[in-house]
Design a protein around this motif. Structure first.
Motif, PDB file in Angstrom:
ATOM      1  N   ALA A  65       0.888  -1.185   0.106  1.00 19.28           N
ATOM      2  CA  ALA A  65      -0.024  -0.005   0.091  1.00 19.28           C
ATOM      3  C   ALA A  65       0.763   1.226  -0.095  1.00 19.28           C
ATOM      4  O   ALA A  65       0.545   2.164  -0.617  1.00 19.28           O
ATOM      5  CB  ALA A  65      -1.071  -0.125   1.237  1.00 19.28           C
ATOM      6  N   ALA A  66       1.959   1.260   0.653  1.00 18.30           N
ATOM      7  CA  ALA A  66       2.888   2.405   0.778  1.00 18.30           C
ATOM      8  C   ALA A  66       3.448   2.706  -0.719  1.00 18.30           C
ATOM      9  O   ALA A  66       3.603   3.522  -1.080  1.00 18.30           O
ATOM     10  CB  ALA A  66       3.953   2.186   1.787  1.00 18.30           C
ATOM     11  N   TYR A  67       3.747   1.380  -1.192  1.00 12.93           N
ATOM     12  CA  TYR A  67       4.419   1.689  -2.611  1.00 12.93           C
ATOM     13  C   TYR A  67       3.508   2.130  -3.548  1.00 12.93           C
ATOM     14  O   TYR A  67       3.927   2.907  -4.191  1.00 12.93           O
ATOM     15  CB  TYR A  67       4.904   0.176  -3.031  1.00 12.93           C
ATOM     16  CG  TYR A  67       5.299   0.215  -4.638  1.00 12.93           C
ATOM     17  CD1 TYR A  67       6.550   0.662  -5.020  1.00 12.93           C
ATOM     18  CD2 TYR A  67       4.363  -0.333  -5.329  1.00 12.93           C
ATOM     19  CE1 TYR A  67       6.763   0.596  -6.389  1.00 12.93           C
ATOM     20  CE2 TYR A  67       4.648  -0.385  -6.565  1.00 12.93           C
ATOM     21  CZ  TYR A  67       5.953   0.032  -7.274  1.00 12.93           C
ATOM     22  OH  TYR A  67       6.384   0.062  -8.600  1.00 12.93           O
ATOM     23  N   VAL A  68       2.279   1.869  -3.336  1.00 10.47           N
ATOM     24  CA  VAL A  68       1.230   2.141  -4.361  1.00 10.47           C
ATOM     25  C   VAL A  68       0.951   3.667  -4.197  1.00 10.47           C
ATOM     26  O   VAL A  68       0.981   4.486  -4.991  1.00 10.47           O
ATOM     27  CB  VAL A  68      -0.024   1.537  -4.295  1.00 10.47           C
ATOM     28  CG1 VAL A  68      -1.288   2.138  -4.887  1.00 10.47           C
ATOM     29  CG2 VAL A  68       0.138   0.004  -4.905  1.00 10.47           C
ATOM     30  N   GLY A  69       1.035   4.012  -2.875  1.00  5.71           N
ATOM     31  CA  GLY A  69       0.623   5.418  -2.562  1.00  5.71           C
ATOM     32  C   GLY A  69       1.803   6.408  -2.986  1.00  5.71           C
ATOM     33  O   GLY A  69       1.445   7.535  -3.223  1.00  5.71           O
ATOM     34  N   PHE A  70       3.199   5.960  -3.108  1.00  2.00           N
ATOM     35  CA  PHE A  70       4.200   6.802  -3.248  1.00  2.00           C
ATOM     36  C   PHE A  70       4.274   6.620  -4.870  1.00  2.00           C
ATOM     37  O   PHE A  70       4.694   7.842  -5.515  1.00  2.00           O
ATOM     38  CB  PHE A  70       5.440   6.240  -2.670  1.00  2.00           C
ATOM     39  CG  PHE A  70       5.681   6.959  -1.395  1.00  2.00           C
ATOM     40  CD1 PHE A  70       5.835   7.891  -1.104  1.00  2.00           C
ATOM     41  CD2 PHE A  70       5.684   5.946  -0.317  1.00  2.00           C
ATOM     42  CE1 PHE A  70       6.282   8.669   0.107  1.00  2.00           C
ATOM     43  CE2 PHE A  70       5.893   6.379   1.107  1.00  2.00           C
ATOM     44  CZ  PHE A  70       5.996   7.715   1.374  1.00  2.00           C
ATOM     45  N   SER A  71       3.861   5.779  -5.555  1.00  2.00           N
ATOM     46  CA  SER A  71       3.867   5.512  -7.108  1.00  2.00           C
ATOM     47  C   SER A  71       2.754   6.131  -8.015  1.00  2.00           C
ATOM     48  O   SER A  71       2.906   6.437  -9.206  1.00  2.00           O
ATOM     49  CB  SER A  71       4.141   4.436  -7.403  1.00  2.00           C
ATOM     50  OG  SER A  71       5.394   3.761  -6.572  1.00  2.00           O
ATOM     51  N   ALA A  72       1.550   6.394  -7.403  1.00  3.11           N
ATOM     52  CA  ALA A  72       0.445   6.478  -7.945  1.00  3.11           C
ATOM     53  C   ALA A  72       0.208   7.619  -8.727  1.00  3.11           C
ATOM     54  O   ALA A  72      -0.140   7.774 -10.070  1.00  3.11           O
ATOM     55  CB  ALA A  72      -0.808   6.430  -6.802  1.00  3.11           C
ATOM     56  N   ASN A  73       0.977   8.926  -8.213  1.00  4.13           N
ATOM     57  CA  ASN A  73       0.781  10.124  -8.975  1.00  4.13           C
ATOM     58  C   ASN A  73       1.920   9.974 -10.205  1.00  4.13           C
ATOM     59  O   ASN A  73       1.674  10.552 -11.342  1.00  4.13           O
ATOM     60  CB  ASN A  73       0.971  11.263  -8.255  1.00  4.13           C
ATOM     61  CG  ASN A  73       0.033  11.880  -7.209  1.00  4.13           C
ATOM     62  OD1 ASN A  73      -1.081  11.150  -7.584  1.00  4.13           O
ATOM     63  ND2 ASN A  73       0.320  12.306  -6.141  1.00  4.13           N
ATOM     64  N   ASP A  74       2.943   9.352 -10.150  1.00  6.67           N
ATOM     65  CA  ASP A  74       3.733   9.153 -11.479  1.00  6.67           C
ATOM     66  C   ASP A  74       2.870   8.207 -12.114  1.00  6.67           C
ATOM     67  O   ASP A  74       3.339   8.365 -13.622  1.00  6.67           O
ATOM     68  CB  ASP A  74       5.089   8.402 -10.866  1.00  6.67           C
ATOM     69  CG  ASP A  74       5.773   9.557 -10.091  1.00  6.67           C
ATOM     70  OD1 ASP A  74       5.707  10.534 -10.114  1.00  6.67           O
ATOM     71  OD2 ASP A  74       6.687   8.758  -9.008  1.00  6.67           O
ATOM     72  N   TRP A  75       2.265   7.229 -11.997  1.00  7.10           N
ATOM     73  CA  TRP A  75       1.460   6.438 -12.754  1.00  7.10           C
ATOM     74  C   TRP A  75       0.315   7.058 -13.344  1.00  7.10           C
ATOM     75  O   TRP A  75       0.155   7.079 -14.904  1.00  7.10           O
ATOM     76  CB  TRP A  75       0.633   4.981 -12.031  1.00  7.10           C
ATOM     77  CG  TRP A  75       1.575   4.326 -11.303  1.00  7.10           C
ATOM     78  CD1 TRP A  75       3.176   3.994 -11.614  1.00  7.10           C
ATOM     79  CD2 TRP A  75       1.225   3.382 -10.441  1.00  7.10           C
ATOM     80  NE1 TRP A  75       3.398   3.194 -10.757  1.00  7.10           N
ATOM     81  CE2 TRP A  75       2.518   2.547 -10.129  1.00  7.10           C
ATOM     82  CE3 TRP A  75       0.185   3.198  -9.659  1.00  7.10           C
ATOM     83  CZ2 TRP A  75       2.502   1.806  -8.986  1.00  7.10           C
ATOM     84  CZ3 TRP A  75       0.139   2.247  -8.782  1.00  7.10           C
ATOM     85  CH2 TRP A  75       1.216   1.241  -8.421  1.00  7.10           C
ATOM     86  N   ARG A  76      -0.207   8.157 -12.931  1.00  9.80           N
ATOM     87  CA  ARG A  76      -1.191   8.958 -13.459  1.00  9.80           C
ATOM     88  C   ARG A  76      -0.536   9.921 -14.438  1.00  9.80           C
ATOM     89  O   ARG A  76      -0.943  10.024 -15.447  1.00  9.80           O
ATOM     90  CB  ARG A  76      -1.852   9.836 -12.373  1.00  9.80           C
ATOM     91  CG  ARG A  76      -2.922  10.125 -12.625  1.00  9.80           C
ATOM     92  CD  ARG A  76      -3.789  10.977 -11.592  1.00  9.80           C
ATOM     93  NE  ARG A  76      -4.707  12.086 -12.015  1.00  9.80           N
ATOM     94  CZ  ARG A  76      -5.179  13.086 -11.484  1.00  9.80           C
ATOM     95  NH1 ARG A  76      -4.667  13.461 -10.313  1.00  9.80           N
ATOM     96  NH2 ARG A  76      -5.889  13.976 -11.982  1.00  9.80           N
ATOM     97  N   ARG A  77       0.696  10.458 -14.295  1.00  6.54           N
ATOM     98  CA  ARG A  77       1.431  11.413 -15.080  1.00  6.54           C
ATOM     99  C   ARG A  77       1.794  10.381 -16.355  1.00  6.54           C
ATOM    100  O   ARG A  77       1.384  10.882 -17.537  1.00  6.54           O
ATOM    101  CB  ARG A  77       2.689  11.902 -14.700  1.00  6.54           C
ATOM    102  CG  ARG A  77       2.605  13.007 -13.585  1.00  6.54           C
ATOM    103  CD  ARG A  77       3.825  13.296 -12.803  1.00  6.54           C
ATOM    104  NE  ARG A  77       3.505  14.312 -11.842  1.00  6.54           N
ATOM    105  CZ  ARG A  77       3.648  13.922 -10.622  1.00  6.54           C
ATOM    106  NH1 ARG A  77       3.702  12.733 -10.365  1.00  6.54           N
ATOM    107  NH2 ARG A  77       3.453  14.675  -9.644  1.00  6.54           N
ATOM    108  N   ALA A  78       2.207   9.164 -16.276  1.00 11.10           N
ATOM    109  CA  ALA A  78       2.646   8.342 -17.434  1.00 11.10           C
ATOM    110  C   ALA A  78       1.256   8.162 -18.281  1.00 11.10           C
ATOM    111  O   ALA A  78       1.325   8.009 -19.449  1.00 11.10           O
ATOM    112  CB  ALA A  78       3.164   7.163 -16.929  1.00 11.10           C
TER     113      ALA A  78
END
Length: 141
Positions: A81-94
């Motif tokens: 969950a922490a990994y997803v939380g830190f990566s999510a906005n980068d996934w959205r940008r991509a």
């Protein structure tokens, strides 16, 4: 007062005057950490929906196969969950980049509304500057 950083993404050839601007906060995304699949569905990140479902099923199946109880599976789930939380906005940008959006600006504001205001003021000022620089200078007799 805490200032946040936002990236601004626009569709370069959009007929909309605002370029269909999307602002994305830099940093941790709580909704993605707490409800990752619903967050990915809401953000139309279909590839990540499948990946998140597969990862959560894998965590559960591997934990059960190895005989781990809830006390052993919980730390893995929290770390994921922490990994997803830190990566999510980068996934959205991509995801926006795949749909043709381009990075237009990086703005700072106390919240998204303040950042939007700052971006649009800046964009308006640059348009005015472009317009005045393209007009021929008046000649004085």
């Amino acid at each position: 007062m805490t200032m946040r950083i936002f990236t601004v993404h626009i569709k370069p050839y959009s007929p909309a005057p605002d370029g269909e601007a999307v602002l994305i906060k830099e940093g941790f995304c709580w909704p993605a950490a707490l409800i990752p699949i619903l967050w990915a569905l809401y953000r139309r990140l279909w590839r990540w929906v499948i990946i998140l479902i597969a990862a959560q099923v894998a965590i559960s199946l591997v934990g059960d196969a190895l005989g781990f109880g809830l006390s052993m599976q919980l730390p893995v789930a929290v770390a994921f969950a922490a990994y997803v939380g830190f990566s999510a906005n980068d996934w959205r940008r991509a995801g926006l980049a795949r749909r043709g959006f381009a990075l237009a600006d990086i703005v700072v504001g106390k919240d998204m509304l303040a950042a939007e205001r700052r971006y649009f003021q800046r964009a308006l000022m640059s348009r005015r500057t472009e317009t005045t620089s393209q007009q021929p200078e008046a000649t004085v007799p």
